[in-house]
Design a protein around this motif. Sequence first.
Motif, short mmCIF file in Angstrom:
data_model
loop_
_atom_site.label_atom_id
_atom_site.label_comp_id
_atom_site.label_asym_id
_atom_site.label_seq_id
_atom_site.Cartn_x
_atom_site.Cartn_y
_atom_site.Cartn_z
N LEU A 116 3.88 10.95 -0.95
CA LEU A 116 5.34 10.71 -0.52
C LEU A 116 5.62 10.87 1.06
CD1 LEU A 116 6.99 12.44 -3.70
CD2 LEU A 116 6.32 10.00 -3.33
N ASP A 117 4.57 11.22 1.70
CA ASP A 117 5.01 11.53 3.10
C ASP A 117 4.35 10.33 4.02
OD1 ASP A 117 2.25 11.46 2.74
OD2 ASP A 117 1.95 13.66 3.64
N LEU A 118 4.23 9.02 3.54
CA LEU A 118 3.74 7.79 4.70
C LEU A 118 5.11 7.38 5.30
CD1 LEU A 118 1.11 5.85 2.50
CD2 LEU A 118 1.06 7.81 3.98
N GLN A 119 4.68 7.16 6.45
CA GLN A 119 5.88 6.43 7.35
C GLN A 119 5.30 5.28 7.70
OE1 GLN A 119 6.38 9.37 10.42
NE2 GLN A 119 6.09 11.01 8.93
N GLN A 120 6.10 4.26 7.65
CA GLN A 120 5.88 3.07 8.24
C GLN A 120 6.40 2.89 9.66
OE1 GLN A 120 7.17 -0.54 6.08
NE2 GLN A 120 6.39 -2.07 7.60
N LEU A 145 0.76 -1.25 -0.04
CA LEU A 145 -0.09 -0.35 -0.14
C LEU A 145 0.88 1.24 -0.09
CD1 LEU A 145 -3.14 0.56 0.25
CD2 LEU A 145 -3.03 0.66 2.58
N LYS A 146 2.00 1.11 0.57
CA LYS A 146 2.76 2.47 0.93
C LYS A 146 3.23 2.77 -0.61
CE LYS A 146 6.63 4.19 3.37
NZ LYS A 146 7.98 4.25 2.65
N HIS A 147 3.97 1.34 -1.21
CA HIS A 147 4.38 1.73 -2.63
C HIS A 147 3.34 2.33 -3.78
CE1 HIS A 147 7.77 -1.56 -1.46
NE2 HIS A 147 7.93 -0.29 -1.30
#
Length: 371
Positions: free
Chosen positions: A120-124, A110-112
């Motif tokens: 571009l600001d998602l953090q795992q 999902l992040k990709h």
Amino acid sequence: MSVSGLDHFNVCVIGAGVVGLAIAKMLSDKFDSIVVLEREKMIGSGISSRNSEVVHAGIYYPTGSLKAQLCVRGKQLLYEFCQQYKVPHRKIAKLIVASHEQQVEDLIKLKHKAEDNGVLDLQQIDKQGLAEREPEVAGIAALFSPSTGIVDGHSLMLAYQNFAEQNGCLICLNSIFQAAEKHGDDYIVDVVSVGERYKFKCDILINAAGLDAQATARCIEGVGEFVAPPLYYCKGSYFSLTGCSPFKHLIYPMPEANTMGLGVHATLDLSGQVRFGPDTEYQPQPDYSVPEKKRAKFAEAIKRYYPALDPDKLVPAYAGVRPKLQAQGAAVRDFEIHQTQTGLIQLFGIESPGLTASLAIGEYIGNLVSQ
Ligand SMILES: Cc1cc2nc3c(=O)[nH]c(=O)nc-3n(C[C@H](O)[C@H](O)[C@H](O)COP(=O)(O)OP(=O)(O)OC[C@H]3O[C@@H](n4cnc5c(N)ncnc54)[C@H](O)[C@@H]3O)c2cc1C
């Protein structure tokens, strides 16, 4: 028919929901005369008053789809607009929570996908990071989306209305579109406004009638072979949680297969009240009741990420209806924006993220009519 004496507008928009109003707002810089027809006595009485009021980041939608592009662009335009016109909103951020190992892989995918969509600001974050941010939420990993927010949808629509009216746009409430036919370069539009029959001419006709877009399309003559896509009503119910919010952010489970809905999630409104929903329920006709008997199913879904839930604190709140273009279980479909012939633009399937995307939809239509 003698049409020479009829009033003339550059643009007629059918529907004063968040999308019709955003279109009017965006076109009001380009055209001198715009009329918006709204069947009800108030703006935003349709889908736009029965949703989650979340400003979506643009994470879930197929890359390259209108939903993905217009959500990412719309989010930027929406925050700028809200800032400038003092529309109540908060970038409250959201967590998408993986409950078990298999979902961690899906979380990474999902992040990709989000990155491919320009988010571009998602953090795992891991289990500990999740516990630090949200001690009441159970999960083994999460995606943190700092650009997700909430907005007061009605204030937003009023601000679009004010902007458009200050640019000379006419918003006619209690005005029901009946039919339109092509006459030379114009459309002749037939409307019943406050009980009176009225006909006028316009150059550009825009069908933004939400759940009635397909029915409206059938009343427009001279569209050649064009057939509107099918419409399926998909209800989403909400329960509110009494008492103080156990969360600081919006909490989402991993999305359902086929993105039929985003899963029963927790949203906060601007007053800090938590509500859970919406679920997904296809139905033959719109129905807005929220039966008590749904509580057990809601509790089961919520407890996966909020185990301390007391089901007795769940109170039936409201329901909205999505204008889906796909039948239950079928592959997800994109927004459809058709320019069937010069001067006619029709919007179908404007479900979520239509609120977030509203200004980008207006901008997109502005580009279509300038070509
Ligand atoms: C349960 C649910 C949750 C959602 N959550 C979110 C979210 O959190 N974030 C997000 O971005 N999006 C969300 N959405 C999507 C968003 O609410 C919609 O995309 C958006 O409100 C659609 O606006 P609209 O203007 O197209 O439709 P509407 O608001 O329905 O406006 C159409 C208008 O046309 C009028 N009309 C119809 N027929 C006629 C006629 N013959 N003459 C005159 N007027 C007519 C209607 O009265 C209505 O006011 C959600 C939707 C649902 C159902």
